[in-house]
Scaffold this motif. Sequence first.
Motif, PDB file in Angstrom:
ATOM      1  N   PRO A 175      13.248   2.145  -6.256  1.00  0.00           N
ATOM      2  CA  PRO A 175      11.911   2.753  -6.262  1.00  0.00           C
ATOM      3  C   PRO A 175      11.967   4.188  -6.783  1.00  0.00           C
ATOM      4  O   PRO A 175      13.015   4.833  -6.770  1.00  0.00           O
ATOM      5  N   GLU A 176      10.812   4.665  -7.240  1.00  0.00           N
ATOM      6  CA  GLU A 176      10.670   6.063  -7.623  1.00  0.00           C
ATOM      7  C   GLU A 176       9.832   6.812  -6.598  1.00  0.00           C
ATOM      8  O   GLU A 176      10.182   7.905  -6.174  1.00  0.00           O
ATOM      9  N   ILE A 177       8.718   6.182  -6.186  1.00  0.00           N
ATOM     10  CA  ILE A 177       7.765   6.822  -5.280  1.00  0.00           C
ATOM     11  C   ILE A 177       7.483   5.886  -4.113  1.00  0.00           C
ATOM     12  O   ILE A 177       7.143   4.717  -4.313  1.00  0.00           O
ATOM     13  N   ARG A 220       7.585   3.399 -14.118  1.00  0.00           N
ATOM     14  CA  ARG A 220       8.968   2.972 -14.338  1.00  0.00           C
ATOM     15  C   ARG A 220       9.312   1.730 -13.525  1.00  0.00           C
ATOM     16  O   ARG A 220      10.046   0.860 -13.988  1.00  0.00           O
ATOM     17  N   VAL A 221       8.791   1.643 -12.315  1.00  0.00           N
ATOM     18  CA  VAL A 221       9.060   0.473 -11.484  1.00  0.00           C
ATOM     19  C   VAL A 221       8.244  -0.726 -11.970  1.00  0.00           C
ATOM     20  O   VAL A 221       8.752  -1.845 -12.040  1.00  0.00           O
ATOM     21  N   VAL A 261      17.304  -2.518 -11.914  1.00  0.00           N
ATOM     22  CA  VAL A 261      17.347  -3.803 -11.211  1.00  0.00           C
ATOM     23  C   VAL A 261      18.808  -4.215 -11.068  1.00  0.00           C
ATOM     24  O   VAL A 261      19.562  -4.196 -12.043  1.00  0.00           O
ATOM     25  N   LYS A 262      19.199  -4.565  -9.851  1.00  0.00           N
ATOM     26  CA  LYS A 262      20.554  -5.077  -9.603  1.00  0.00           C
ATOM     27  C   LYS A 262      20.456  -6.316  -8.734  1.00  0.00           C
ATOM     28  O   LYS A 262      19.595  -6.405  -7.858  1.00  0.00           O
ATOM     29  N   ILE A 315       0.828  -1.214   0.000  1.00  0.00           N
ATOM     30  CA  ILE A 315       0.000   0.000   0.000  1.00  0.00           C
ATOM     31  C   ILE A 315       0.866   1.269   0.000  1.00  0.00           C
ATOM     32  O   ILE A 315       0.379   2.360   0.232  1.00  0.00           O
ATOM     33  N   LEU A 316       2.155   1.088  -0.284  1.00  0.00           N
ATOM     34  CA  LEU A 316       3.076   2.221  -0.366  1.00  0.00           C
ATOM     35  C   LEU A 316       3.763   2.262  -1.739  1.00  0.00           C
ATOM     36  O   LEU A 316       4.996   2.259  -1.835  1.00  0.00           O
ATOM     37  N   THR A 317       2.966   2.291  -2.800  1.00  0.00           N
ATOM     38  CA  THR A 317       3.433   2.375  -4.193  1.00  0.00           C
ATOM     39  C   THR A 317       4.619   1.456  -4.445  1.00  0.00           C
ATOM     40  O   THR A 317       4.495   0.253  -4.299  1.00  0.00           O
ATOM     41  N   ASP A 318       5.778   2.004  -4.831  1.00  0.00           N
ATOM     42  CA  ASP A 318       6.926   1.197  -5.260  1.00  0.00           C
ATOM     43  C   ASP A 318       7.505   0.322  -4.160  1.00  0.00           C
ATOM     44  O   ASP A 318       8.206  -0.655  -4.440  1.00  0.00           O
ATOM     45  N   GLU A 319       7.200   0.628  -2.923  1.00  0.00           N
ATOM     46  CA  GLU A 319       7.662  -0.173  -1.786  1.00  0.00           C
ATOM     47  C   GLU A 319       7.130  -1.612  -1.881  1.00  0.00           C
ATOM     48  O   GLU A 319       7.730  -2.537  -1.348  1.00  0.00           O
TER      49      GLU A 319
END
Length: 171
Positions: A129-131, A141-142, A81-82, A20-24
Amino acid sequence: MTDQAHAKSGTLVLGVGNTILTDEGIGPWVVERLRELNPEAPGVNWMDGGTLSFSIAASVEDAEYLIVVDATELKSEPGTVKVFVDAEMDRILSQHGRSVHEVGLMDLMNMARFAGMMPERRALVGIQPEIIGWGTEPSARVAAAVPEAAQAVADLIKAWTGQDIRVPAAL
């Protein structure tokens, strides 16, 4: 109990993050897509680790191979990605502020290490992450990085076990 006395088996693919925390939430989303495509992959346990808790320590300790997918501060462009394998994973987790969950994940790894029950091989598939804010979908993007992150997981499973895993074309 040491590794020699504790039978380990299989590969644990652990998605870490808060959906519920976007890119997280990218870790659980990648793992869920892989599970949907490979629900009965022999010896592979797909797990949504959420925001981590010590209740999953036994699963980490029981795994022969561990792959963690997580939003990670890579100091790169969003969606990068790494992959960090074995000692590289340990190094990245020990650096303050590198992973959104670095304290909890490092705690889990230390529990396994101190018990003498570290997975034989381990890797972190990190996604920049971006956001990080309220929202139930990743940024574009993610989200676009999902196939690359899933392929990294599949490549590790193939290298470590010889098993082929299907990867999603998109989130």
